[in-house]
Design an enzyme around this catalytic site. Structure first.
Site, PDB file in Angstrom:
ATOM      1  CG  PHE A  45      14.828  -0.898 -41.465  1.00  0.00           C
ATOM      2  CD1 PHE A  45      16.039  -0.462 -40.958  1.00  0.00           C
ATOM      3  CD2 PHE A  45      13.703  -0.114 -41.237  1.00  0.00           C
ATOM      4  CE1 PHE A  45      16.144   0.734 -40.255  1.00  0.00           C
ATOM      5  CE2 PHE A  45      13.798   1.093 -40.532  1.00  0.00           C
ATOM      6  CZ  PHE A  45      15.029   1.510 -40.044  1.00  0.00           C
ATOM      7  CG  ASP A  86       7.249  -4.121 -40.199  1.00  0.00           C
ATOM      8  OD1 ASP A  86       6.443  -3.269 -40.625  1.00  0.00           O
ATOM      9  OD2 ASP A  86       8.323  -3.823 -39.646  1.00  0.00           O
ATOM     10  CE  LYS A 129       8.208   3.483 -43.134  1.00  0.00           C
ATOM     11  NZ  LYS A 129       9.177   4.452 -42.660  1.00  0.00           N
TER      12      LYS A 129
END
Ligand code: PLP
Length: 424
Positions: free
Chosen positions: A162, A247, A276
């Protein structure tokens, strides 16, 4: 840790609101949401305030947040240091665009590069944009530095990945829900089983420019790869002359008990992808971090974003980095995580099939013949806990790192009770 939990009653082992007295969650009045697109299926709670690990809904009921906006709130809701930094900057300057420079982007980039042991930073806003930035950088690096033939670059990705929701990114997703109806997709990606070094080796060619990997697959259910996978990947990338792109949008910045999840194997990727929590949960802020030999392939006009590197986000980001540099949050996530995951593992065999995790980050698989992940999250909501399912029978937990042991103990009691009730 100076950030006190807002409700001292929890420290006495009492529930924030005794269960019997807690108002049943009220389905938010849908008529006020009529214009909201249906790309999410939120739990029926409308949050109006948040502080630390807690939020309050429109009826005054309080909930312990065990999702942290998918790790964007690693430092909790409205951490006083971060709110103060935002206020200071709001009173000075919010946006310049990159047509000009500002006095926050440079110092922020320098601090972030230092934290990563790299030379240069390119700021964007969302995680998906940072992933796109890494993809563009790797492709250009492949053409300009490695000598890959035009339009032949290939990036290796992993099943279950993801990395966000852009058209290119969903094109290499292996989740049918993420892809359906969005083709045609960008070519140049090949996906292999997560954790399988032989599979990576088998697809590497002279046209491979990079390997894009989540050091822990968050949305897949907090899937921790086999020990040595990241080290092996680093070695394969070195041997083949391709960029290792980690990531760490969800796994980075203290979540796993270290600054980066790659640190658990002593691995340094060529490109860190961050987002984030870099924002402090206040202003979207993402970045890729690399050495100049890599990042220099991006030249004026080749990439950018109007809001990327804005002074408001960077001012908050600087405070985030100052907090990360203390080491407190890494230590806290490691210690609390050991406790939390240990407690959750006691449920295995009692409605729970498996618990995975690292640091303060856990994925819990419910028995296949029991309630769904969604049903468990609904039951937890009634018990004053916010959590989110990620598959039919999996729930992921990522509490704010400012949470304390008593709150976690209470949370695990509620999880155990909700799982037990679901078996009846
Ligand atoms: N990369 C990873 C590993 C993520 O977990 C996410 C979001 O969950 C993203 C990228 C995308 O971030 P954003 O939602 O900010 O675009």
């Amino acid at each position: 840790m100076t950030f006190a939990p807002p409700d001292p009653s929890i420290l006495n082992g009492e529930h924030a609101v005794p269960l019997a007295a807690r108002p049943a969650p009220v389905e938010p009045q849908r008529d006020s949401d009529v214009a909201v697109a249906h790309n999410y299926h939120p739990l029926p709670v409308r949050i109006v305030t948040g502080e630390g690990a807690w939020v309050t809904d429109e009826n005054g009921a309080r909930y312990l947040d065990l999702l942290s906006a998918y790790s964007a709130l690693n430092f909790g809701h409205r951490h006083p240091r971060l709110v103060a930094a935002a206020h200071r900057q709001l009173d000075r300057l919010t946006l310049t665009s990159r047509a000009f420079t500002n006095d926050q982007l440079g110092p922020f980039s320098e601090s972030l590069a230092r934290l990563c042991g790299k030379e240069a930073v390119l700021t964007m806003n969302t995680g998906a944009e940072a992933v796109e930035t890494a993809i563009k950088t790797a492709r250009r690096w492949g053409y300009f530095r490695k000598g890959v033939a035009p339009d032949q670059a290939v990036i290796v990705t992993f099943n279950g990945n993801f990395h966000g929701r852009t058209t290119t990114i969903v094109g290499f997703s292996t989740d049918p829900d993420a892809r359906e109806g969005f083709g045609p997709f960008t070519p140049g990606f090949v996906s292999v089983p997560y954790g399988d070094l032989d599979a990576v080796r088998a697809v590497l060619t002279n046209s491979t420019v990079g390997v894009l990997v989540e050091p822990i697959q968050g949305e897949a259910g907090v899937v921790v790869p086999p020990e040595g996978f990241l080290r092996g990947l680093r070695q394969l990338c070195d041997e083949a002359g391709v960029l290792m792109m980690a990531d760490e949008v969800q796994s980075g910045l203290c979540r796993t008990g270290k600054t980066f999840a790659c640190d658990h194997e002593g691995v340094r990727p060529d490109i860190y992808i961050l987002g984030k929590a870099l924002s402090g949960g206040i202003m979207p802020l993402s970045a890729i971090v690399a050495d100049w030999s890599v990042l220099d392939v991006l030249t004026p006009g080749s990439h950018g974003s109007t809001f990327g590197g804005n002074p408001l986000a960077c001012a908050v980001g600087r405070e985030v980095l100052a907090m990360v540099e203390t080491g407190e949050f890494q230590a806290r996530a490691a210690e609390l995580g050991t406790f939390f995951i240990g407690q959750l593992r006691e449920l295995v065999g009692h409605g729970v099939q498996a618990v995975r995790g690292r640091g303060l980050w856990a994925g819990l698989d419910l028995d296949a013949d029991g309630p769904s992940g969604r049903a468990l999250c609904e039951a937890l909501l009634e018990r004053g806990i916010l959590a989110k399912d990620c598959h039919d029978h999996t729930v992921r937990f990522a509490p704010p790192i400012v949470i304390d042991r008593f709150e976690l103990a209470w949370a695990t009691e509620q999880i155990a009770a909700a799982v037990a009730a679901g078996r009846r």
